[in-house]
Scaffold this motif. Structure first.
Motif, PDB file in Angstrom:
ATOM      1  N   TYR A   1     -11.556  -4.993   9.698  1.00  0.00           N
ATOM      2  CA  TYR A   1     -12.124  -4.865  10.900  1.00  0.00           C
ATOM      3  C   TYR A   1     -13.264  -5.692  11.420  1.00  0.00           C
ATOM      4  O   TYR A   1     -13.148  -6.179  12.501  1.00  0.00           O
ATOM      5  CB  TYR A   1     -12.782  -3.206  11.060  1.00  0.00           C
ATOM      6  CG  TYR A   1     -13.036  -2.802  12.331  1.00  0.00           C
ATOM      7  CD1 TYR A   1     -12.061  -2.598  13.384  1.00  0.00           C
ATOM      8  CD2 TYR A   1     -14.305  -2.695  12.886  1.00  0.00           C
ATOM      9  CE1 TYR A   1     -12.451  -2.537  14.662  1.00  0.00           C
ATOM     10  CE2 TYR A   1     -14.676  -2.330  13.781  1.00  0.00           C
ATOM     11  CZ  TYR A   1     -14.010  -2.153  14.963  1.00  0.00           C
ATOM     12  OH  TYR A   1     -14.258  -1.796  16.203  1.00  0.00           O
ATOM     13  N   THR A   2     -13.965  -6.041  10.358  1.00  0.00           N
ATOM     14  CA  THR A   2     -15.010  -6.899  10.753  1.00  0.00           C
ATOM     15  C   THR A   2     -14.524  -8.195  10.690  1.00  0.00           C
ATOM     16  O   THR A   2     -15.064  -9.226  11.653  1.00  0.00           O
ATOM     17  CB  THR A   2     -16.083  -6.877   9.362  1.00  0.00           C
ATOM     18  OG1 THR A   2     -16.494  -5.648   9.267  1.00  0.00           O
ATOM     19  CG2 THR A   2     -17.335  -7.861   9.504  1.00  0.00           C
ATOM     20  N   ILE A   3     -13.551  -8.761   9.846  1.00  0.00           N
ATOM     21  CA  ILE A   3     -12.993 -10.039  10.087  1.00  0.00           C
ATOM     22  C   ILE A   3     -12.468 -10.239  11.466  1.00  0.00           C
ATOM     23  O   ILE A   3     -12.470 -11.170  12.077  1.00  0.00           O
ATOM     24  CB  ILE A   3     -11.789 -10.204   8.702  1.00  0.00           C
ATOM     25  CG1 ILE A   3     -12.372 -10.457   7.537  1.00  0.00           C
ATOM     26  CG2 ILE A   3     -11.106 -11.490   9.276  1.00  0.00           C
ATOM     27  CD1 ILE A   3     -13.385 -11.451   7.362  1.00  0.00           C
ATOM     28  N   PHE A   4     -11.619  -9.182  11.819  1.00  0.00           N
ATOM     29  CA  PHE A   4     -10.990  -9.153  13.291  1.00  0.00           C
ATOM     30  C   PHE A   4     -11.971  -9.605  14.464  1.00  0.00           C
ATOM     31  O   PHE A   4     -11.951 -10.473  15.215  1.00  0.00           O
ATOM     32  CB  PHE A   4     -10.243  -7.831  13.354  1.00  0.00           C
ATOM     33  CG  PHE A   4      -9.806  -7.629  14.926  1.00  0.00           C
ATOM     34  CD1 PHE A   4      -8.570  -8.686  15.268  1.00  0.00           C
ATOM     35  CD2 PHE A   4     -10.325  -6.804  15.610  1.00  0.00           C
ATOM     36  CE1 PHE A   4      -8.204  -8.367  16.575  1.00  0.00           C
ATOM     37  CE2 PHE A   4      -9.661  -6.759  17.130  1.00  0.00           C
ATOM     38  CZ  PHE A   4      -8.569  -7.614  17.406  1.00  0.00           C
ATOM     39  N   LEU A   5     -13.109  -8.817  14.191  1.00  0.00           N
ATOM     40  CA  LEU A   5     -14.120  -8.680  15.338  1.00  0.00           C
ATOM     41  C   LEU A   5     -14.921  -9.968  15.370  1.00  0.00           C
ATOM     42  O   LEU A   5     -15.290 -10.659  16.251  1.00  0.00           O
ATOM     43  CB  LEU A   5     -15.224  -7.580  15.229  1.00  0.00           C
ATOM     44  CG  LEU A   5     -14.848  -6.260  15.480  1.00  0.00           C
ATOM     45  CD1 LEU A   5     -15.965  -5.365  15.289  1.00  0.00           C
ATOM     46  CD2 LEU A   5     -14.357  -6.049  16.872  1.00  0.00           C
ATOM     47  N   SER A   6     -14.869 -10.673  14.153  1.00  0.00           N
ATOM     48  CA  SER A   6     -15.782 -12.018  13.863  1.00  0.00           C
ATOM     49  C   SER A   6     -14.747 -13.120  14.554  1.00  0.00           C
ATOM     50  O   SER A   6     -15.294 -13.976  15.441  1.00  0.00           O
ATOM     51  CB  SER A   6     -15.742 -12.405  12.533  1.00  0.00           C
ATOM     52  OG  SER A   6     -16.746 -11.605  11.911  1.00  0.00           O
ATOM     53  N   PHE A   7     -13.401 -12.985  14.525  1.00  0.00           N
ATOM     54  CA  PHE A   7     -12.422 -13.878  15.035  1.00  0.00           C
ATOM     55  C   PHE A   7     -12.473 -13.662  16.549  1.00  0.00           C
ATOM     56  O   PHE A   7     -12.462 -14.614  17.117  1.00  0.00           O
ATOM     57  CB  PHE A   7     -11.170 -14.012  14.378  1.00  0.00           C
ATOM     58  CG  PHE A   7     -11.184 -14.783  12.955  1.00  0.00           C
ATOM     59  CD1 PHE A   7     -11.123 -15.948  13.091  1.00  0.00           C
ATOM     60  CD2 PHE A   7     -11.020 -14.218  11.705  1.00  0.00           C
ATOM     61  CE1 PHE A   7     -11.016 -16.971  12.024  1.00  0.00           C
ATOM     62  CE2 PHE A   7     -11.082 -14.746  10.646  1.00  0.00           C
ATOM     63  CZ  PHE A   7     -11.059 -16.162  10.799  1.00  0.00           C
ATOM     64  N   LEU A   8     -12.585 -12.561  16.629  1.00  0.00           N
ATOM     65  CA  LEU A   8     -12.348 -11.991  18.479  1.00  0.00           C
ATOM     66  C   LEU A   8     -13.683 -12.596  18.943  1.00  0.00           C
ATOM     67  O   LEU A   8     -13.695 -13.090  20.068  1.00  0.00           O
ATOM     68  CB  LEU A   8     -12.506 -10.534  18.499  1.00  0.00           C
ATOM     69  CG  LEU A   8     -12.230 -10.043  20.005  1.00  0.00           C
ATOM     70  CD1 LEU A   8     -11.071 -10.653  20.363  1.00  0.00           C
ATOM     71  CD2 LEU A   8     -12.238  -8.553  20.073  1.00  0.00           C
ATOM     72  N   GLY A   9     -14.895 -12.533  18.497  1.00  0.00           N
ATOM     73  CA  GLY A   9     -16.136 -13.019  19.110  1.00  0.00           C
ATOM     74  C   GLY A   9     -16.205 -14.596  19.097  1.00  0.00           C
ATOM     75  O   GLY A   9     -16.563 -14.965  20.186  1.00  0.00           O
TER      76      GLY A   9
ATOM     77  N   ILE B   1     -13.814 -19.585  24.839  1.00  0.00           N
ATOM     78  CA  ILE B   1     -13.552 -19.623  25.910  1.00  0.00           C
ATOM     79  C   ILE B   1     -14.372 -19.726  26.864  1.00  0.00           C
ATOM     80  O   ILE B   1     -14.339 -20.550  27.841  1.00  0.00           O
ATOM     81  CB  ILE B   1     -12.553 -18.142  26.216  1.00  0.00           C
ATOM     82  CG1 ILE B   1     -11.484 -18.227  25.594  1.00  0.00           C
ATOM     83  CG2 ILE B   1     -12.449 -18.045  27.811  1.00  0.00           C
ATOM     84  CD1 ILE B   1     -10.754 -16.663  25.671  1.00  0.00           C
ATOM     85  N   LEU B   2     -15.567 -18.864  26.848  1.00  0.00           N
ATOM     86  CA  LEU B   2     -16.701 -19.036  27.518  1.00  0.00           C
ATOM     87  C   LEU B   2     -17.582 -20.438  27.739  1.00  0.00           C
ATOM     88  O   LEU B   2     -17.714 -20.966  28.659  1.00  0.00           O
ATOM     89  CB  LEU B   2     -17.846 -18.150  27.161  1.00  0.00           C
ATOM     90  CG  LEU B   2     -17.578 -16.667  27.436  1.00  0.00           C
ATOM     91  CD1 LEU B   2     -18.696 -15.707  26.775  1.00  0.00           C
ATOM     92  CD2 LEU B   2     -17.677 -16.359  28.817  1.00  0.00           C
TER      93      LEU B   2
END
Length: 323
Positions: free
Chosen positions: A8-16, A22-23
């Protein structure tokens, strides 16, 4: 459970990271900033068959505080044709970064062009001042560049403003090497740094790190060897040889030639502010001796030559960081 939180942490890190990417891309797309201005490898150079590297034709940088452009011939000048027009007088300026200058409109060839345009009517003669400076070029590079490229532009006058860049091979002088073999070609291979610089997020973070955490500039890491240098005549023999080659080309191909030693902050007396920013100040006498020897070479080569001249700008202008 622990394994679940890890993924879950890995996923959130890559998502961030993805959202930041993009920004940043949206920001640079609509702002007046250019991401290339922040990159270590902005694409200014490409491989060269003869010199290892050269300026990238049609390369452009459009940053709000820094704009730069290379024309289709790979020169930092307005567009021009290879064939010279009948009423044109072509002046080619060769050397390293001291000729190339900084952004558009911030180089002495640009100022020379502006002065000539203001004082001479184009109906009489059209002066074309061509900036053929390439950062990092030594007299080896400049001579080869002239023979393989610039000579085809049919120059009437060549101004060679070069001396200090030949110190780039200083550490190899006493190793029994062929100096030309020590120059490295410009690598365009996909290295880890180039791969990472495809990410806008990485480029921005790397820029912030350089700004706030880097204590030593890149050029100081390269030039400051940590030991005091002592000048020897051998230190400048290749510079002398290349200067004589350019003088011979002037006579052979019938163009006028001006040798001009670059202005330097190294002086017999430097202010405290100047000493604080001069790289390798401990070897100041070495550089002063090197400058004197270089000037004597240029004077000797231009002496008693009809179309070869010596011009020392330092006699009319004293460099200072207070300007």
């Amino acid at each position: 459970m622990i394994k679940k939180y890890f993924y879950y942490t890995i996923f959130l890190s890559f998502l961030g990271i993805f959202l930041f990417e993009i920004l940043f891309r949206i920001y640079f797309l609509f702002s007046t900033n250019d991401i290339k201005a922040l990159k270590r490898f902005p694409g200014r150079y490409v491989n060269s068959h003869f010199n290892g590297y050269k300026l990238n034709p049609d390369w452009e940088l459009n940053h709000k505080t820094f704009k730069d452009k290379i024309n289709s011939l790979g020169l930092k000048s307005p567009e021009l044709t290879v064939e010279k027009q009948k009423n044109s007088y072509r002046i080619i300026c060769i050397g390293g970064s001291l000729v190339y200058g900084r952004d558009i409109g911030n180089s002495w060839p640009h100022y020379l062009q502006r002065e000539l345009d203001e004082k001479v009517s184009k109906d009489d003669i059209n002066f074309e001042v061509i900036n053929a400076g390439v950062p990092g070029y030594t007299t080896f590079h400049s001579t080869v560049n002239f023979l393989t490229k610039l000579i085809d532009l049919e120059p009437d006058l060549v101004i060679m403003y070069q001396l200090f860049s030949d110190l780039s091979y200083y550490e190899n002088l006493d190793k029994g090497l062929i100096i030309g073999d020590t120059f490295q070609p410009y690598s365009t291979n996909l290295s880890m740094n180039r791969l990472l610089e495809m990410s806008y997020t990485y480029v921005v973070l790397a820029t912030l790190k350089r700004k706030f955490y880097s204590k030593i500039m890149d050029n100081e890491k390269i030039l400051n060897t940590g030991k005091v240098k002592i000048f020897k005549n051998n230190d400048i023999k290749y510079y002398e040889r290349n200067i004589n080659i350019m003088a011979s080309l002037s006579s052979l191909f019938n163009f006028k030639l001006i040798f001009s030693p670059p202005i330097s902050l190294f002086k017999s007396e430097n202010t405290a502010k100047e000493k604080a920013i001069i790289t390798d100040i401990e070897s100041k006498q070495f550089y002063l001796d090197y400058i004197i020897a270089g000037k004597e070479i240029l004077k000797e080569v231009s002496k008693d030559k009809a179309d070869i001249y010596y011009f020392d700008a330092s006699k009319n202008f004293t460099p200072s960081i207070d300007y």
